[in-house]
Design a protein around this motif. Structure first.
Motif, mmCIF file in Angstrom:
data_model
loop_
_atom_site.group_PDB
_atom_site.id
_atom_site.type_symbol
_atom_site.label_atom_id
_atom_site.label_comp_id
_atom_site.label_asym_id
_atom_site.label_seq_id
_atom_site.Cartn_x
_atom_site.Cartn_y
_atom_site.Cartn_z
ATOM 1 N N SER A 99 0.859 -1.177 0.000
ATOM 2 C CA SER A 99 0.000 0.000 0.000
ATOM 3 C C SER A 99 0.891 1.221 0.000
ATOM 4 O O SER A 99 1.481 1.591 1.020
ATOM 5 N N VAL A 100 1.049 1.861 -1.158
ATOM 6 C CA VAL A 100 2.025 2.921 -1.279
ATOM 7 C C VAL A 100 1.466 4.294 -0.947
ATOM 8 O O VAL A 100 2.218 5.238 -0.791
ATOM 9 N N GLY A 101 0.171 4.451 -0.859
ATOM 10 C CA GLY A 101 -0.403 5.713 -0.431
ATOM 11 C C GLY A 101 -0.232 6.858 -1.405
ATOM 12 O O GLY A 101 -0.077 8.001 -1.002
ATOM 13 N N PHE A 102 -0.247 6.582 -2.693
ATOM 14 C CA PHE A 102 -0.171 7.671 -3.663
ATOM 15 C C PHE A 102 -1.431 8.538 -3.578
ATOM 16 O O PHE A 102 -2.485 8.092 -3.164
ATOM 17 N N GLN A 103 -1.305 9.784 -4.026
ATOM 18 C CA GLN A 103 -2.438 10.699 -3.972
ATOM 19 C C GLN A 103 -3.602 10.187 -4.814
ATOM 20 O O GLN A 103 -3.410 9.645 -5.886
ATOM 21 N N ILE A 104 -4.818 10.378 -4.287
ATOM 22 C CA ILE A 104 -6.015 10.012 -5.043
ATOM 23 C C ILE A 104 -6.058 10.852 -6.319
ATOM 24 O O ILE A 104 -5.902 12.074 -6.282
ATOM 25 N N GLY A 105 -6.257 10.217 -7.425
ATOM 26 C CA GLY A 105 -6.345 10.928 -8.690
ATOM 27 C C GLY A 105 -5.007 11.168 -9.367
ATOM 28 O O GLY A 105 -4.964 11.663 -10.467
ATOM 29 N N GLY A 106 -3.906 10.827 -8.679
ATOM 30 C CA GLY A 106 -2.601 10.995 -9.301
ATOM 31 C C GLY A 106 -2.465 10.080 -10.496
ATOM 32 O O GLY A 106 -2.775 8.892 -10.407
ATOM 33 N N SER A 107 -2.019 10.608 -11.622
ATOM 34 C CA SER A 107 -1.977 9.807 -12.843
ATOM 35 C C SER A 107 -0.618 9.154 -13.072
ATOM 36 O O SER A 107 -0.529 8.135 -13.738
ATOM 37 N N GLU A 108 0.434 9.742 -12.518
ATOM 38 C CA GLU A 108 1.758 9.212 -12.785
ATOM 39 C C GLU A 108 2.720 9.618 -11.678
ATOM 40 O O GLU A 108 2.649 10.717 -11.139
ATOM 41 N N ASN A 109 3.619 8.718 -11.336
ATOM 42 C CA ASN A 109 4.602 8.985 -10.287
ATOM 43 C C ASN A 109 5.967 8.468 -10.705
ATOM 44 O O ASN A 109 6.078 7.446 -11.375
ATOM 45 N N ASP A 110 7.000 9.189 -10.288
ATOM 46 C CA ASP A 110 8.361 8.702 -10.417
ATOM 47 C C ASP A 110 8.848 8.356 -9.020
ATOM 48 O O ASP A 110 8.604 9.108 -8.071
ATOM 49 N N VAL A 152 15.477 7.532 12.608
ATOM 50 C CA VAL A 152 14.925 6.706 11.546
ATOM 51 C C VAL A 152 15.811 6.727 10.307
ATOM 52 O O VAL A 152 15.984 5.722 9.620
ATOM 53 N N LEU A 153 16.427 7.890 10.027
ATOM 54 C CA LEU A 153 17.285 7.977 8.849
ATOM 55 C C LEU A 153 18.627 7.309 9.085
ATOM 56 O O LEU A 153 19.272 6.834 8.153
ATOM 57 N N LEU A 154 19.050 7.260 10.323
ATOM 58 C CA LEU A 154 20.317 6.610 10.633
ATOM 59 C C LEU A 154 20.199 5.090 10.590
ATOM 60 O O LEU A 154 21.173 4.392 10.368
ATOM 61 N N THR A 155 18.995 4.579 10.830
ATOM 62 C CA THR A 155 18.825 3.126 10.891
ATOM 63 C C THR A 155 18.226 2.531 9.625
ATOM 64 O O THR A 155 18.371 1.336 9.381
ATOM 65 N N ALA A 156 17.556 3.336 8.806
ATOM 66 C CA ALA A 156 16.912 2.805 7.606
ATOM 67 C C ALA A 156 17.946 2.369 6.577
ATOM 68 O O ALA A 156 18.915 3.076 6.308
ATOM 69 N N GLU A 157 17.717 1.189 6.007
ATOM 70 C CA GLU A 157 18.593 0.724 4.930
ATOM 71 C C GLU A 157 18.267 1.423 3.615
ATOM 72 O O GLU A 157 19.150 1.605 2.774
ATOM 73 N N ILE A 158 16.993 1.801 3.449
ATOM 74 C CA ILE A 158 16.539 2.388 2.188
ATOM 75 C C ILE A 158 15.681 3.613 2.479
ATOM 76 O O ILE A 158 14.808 3.580 3.355
ATOM 77 N N LEU A 159 15.921 4.709 1.760
ATOM 78 C CA LEU A 159 15.094 5.906 1.819
ATOM 79 C C LEU A 159 14.324 6.011 0.513
ATOM 80 O O LEU A 159 14.883 5.805 -0.563
ATOM 81 N N SER A 160 13.034 6.328 0.592
ATOM 82 C CA SER A 160 12.187 6.319 -0.603
ATOM 83 C C SER A 160 11.577 7.691 -0.863
ATOM 84 O O SER A 160 11.239 8.433 0.066
ATOM 85 N N TYR A 161 11.452 8.010 -2.151
ATOM 86 C CA TYR A 161 10.925 9.295 -2.601
ATOM 87 C C TYR A 161 9.947 9.084 -3.755
ATOM 88 O O TYR A 161 10.034 8.097 -4.479
ATOM 89 N N SER A 162 9.045 10.062 -3.939
ATOM 90 C CA SER A 162 8.125 10.026 -5.072
ATOM 91 C C SER A 162 7.932 11.434 -5.623
ATOM 92 O O SER A 162 7.907 12.419 -4.868
ATOM 93 N N ARG A 163 7.806 11.534 -6.954
ATOM 94 C CA ARG A 163 7.447 12.795 -7.589
ATOM 95 C C ARG A 163 6.143 12.607 -8.326
ATOM 96 O O ARG A 163 6.021 11.746 -9.190
ATOM 97 N N SER A 164 5.156 13.432 -7.977
ATOM 98 C CA SER A 164 3.846 13.369 -8.621
ATOM 99 C C SER A 164 3.369 14.784 -8.910
ATOM 100 O O SER A 164 3.356 15.640 -8.017
ATOM 101 N N ARG A 165 3.016 15.038 -10.176
ATOM 102 C CA ARG A 165 2.541 16.359 -10.591
ATOM 103 C C ARG A 165 3.520 17.452 -10.185
ATOM 104 O O ARG A 165 3.132 18.526 -9.728
ATOM 105 N N GLY A 166 4.797 17.163 -10.317
ATOM 106 C CA GLY A 166 5.823 18.144 -10.026
ATOM 107 C C GLY A 166 6.206 18.259 -8.567
ATOM 108 O O GLY A 166 7.157 18.960 -8.229
ATOM 109 N N VAL A 167 5.483 17.588 -7.674
ATOM 110 C CA VAL A 167 5.781 17.653 -6.245
ATOM 111 C C VAL A 167 6.669 16.474 -5.866
ATOM 112 O O VAL A 167 6.321 15.314 -6.104
#
Length: 226
Positions: A99-110, A152-167
């Motif tokens: 469950s990635v929680g992308f914005q409702i109505g978002g058409s595309e994400n990087d 949390v950033l010191l212990t996380a093995e992976i940090l994740s990001y998303s770009r949607s509609r320029g945000v």
């Protein structure tokens, strides 16, 4: 005989199209990273990119792609060379489920994932692993004020990001599964290579990866030892 030749021609044409699509996606992955890093105040914090062992870029995730059948993205990852200088040949990877929680109505994400330590990097060499299960993952901070010293950033093995509609913002991908994509590797290298083989043997990078590797070398040519 004519039927057989036609069938072979169609099969060859389909293969060429598949290769072309993967090469285009690989070039787009480089474009995505370059566009994000150009806006420094809203980009991946430099200190975090410099500490990362590997980077995963999944361009153009379609919202419907993960609703149907649970699959939602195809992309690539590359790790630093053993010397810590420069980035190596890319390998194909898929992100599925969760469950990635992308914005409702978002058409595309990087999506971009930073793999922050060698333990996380070693997981990328497996056939598959689960984020938040075998590997700890956290939404990454953005911009100059990165708050990179939080627990949390010191212990996380992976940090994740998303770009949607320029945000561009941190994104939780906990529960998703990353899998190697042997078909993509075959398209790019002309033979079936596992992700582990690509990272450990460093085959000549496909021409389409120049954009991605050049961008990573531009913004983080050497791994930070701090």
């Amino acid at each position: 005989m004519k039927f057989k030749l036609t069938a072979l021609a169609l099969a060859a044409s389909a293969l060429l199209c598949a290769q072309s699509n993967e090469e285009k996606r690989l070039k787009t992955a480089g474009d995505v990273l370059a566009e994000i890093m150009q806006v420094q105040d809203k980009a991946i914090p430099q200190e975090l990119l410099d500490k990362a062992e590997c980077a995963v870029i999944i361009p153009g995730l379609k919202k419907g792609a993960f609703i149907i059948g649970g699959k939602f993205g195809k992309g690539f990852f590359t790790c630093r060379n053993a010397s810590g200088q420069g980035w190596g040949s890319p390998a194909g990877i898929r992100v599925e489920g969760g469950s990635v929680g992308f914005q409702i109505g978002g058409s595309e994400n990087d999506v971009i994932l930073l793999v922050m330590n060698k333990k996380g990097a070693s997981r990328l060499l497996n056939n598959q692993f689960k984020l938040g299960g075998e590997a700890s993952v956290a939404a990454g901070p953005v911009g100059r004020a990165s708050s990179a010293q939080t627990d949390v950033l010191l212990t996380a093995e992976i940090l994740s990001y998303s770009r949607s509609r320029g945000v561009f913002a941190g994104l939780s991908l906990e529960g998703s599964t990353l899998r190697q994509d042997l078909a993509v590797n075959n398209d790019l290298y002309g033979k079936t290579l596992t992700n582990k083989e690509i990272i450990e043997t460093a085959p000549t990078p496909p021409a389409a990866s120049k954009n991605l590797i050049d961008t990573l070398n531009k913004y983080s040519p050497r791994k930070s030892t701090k």
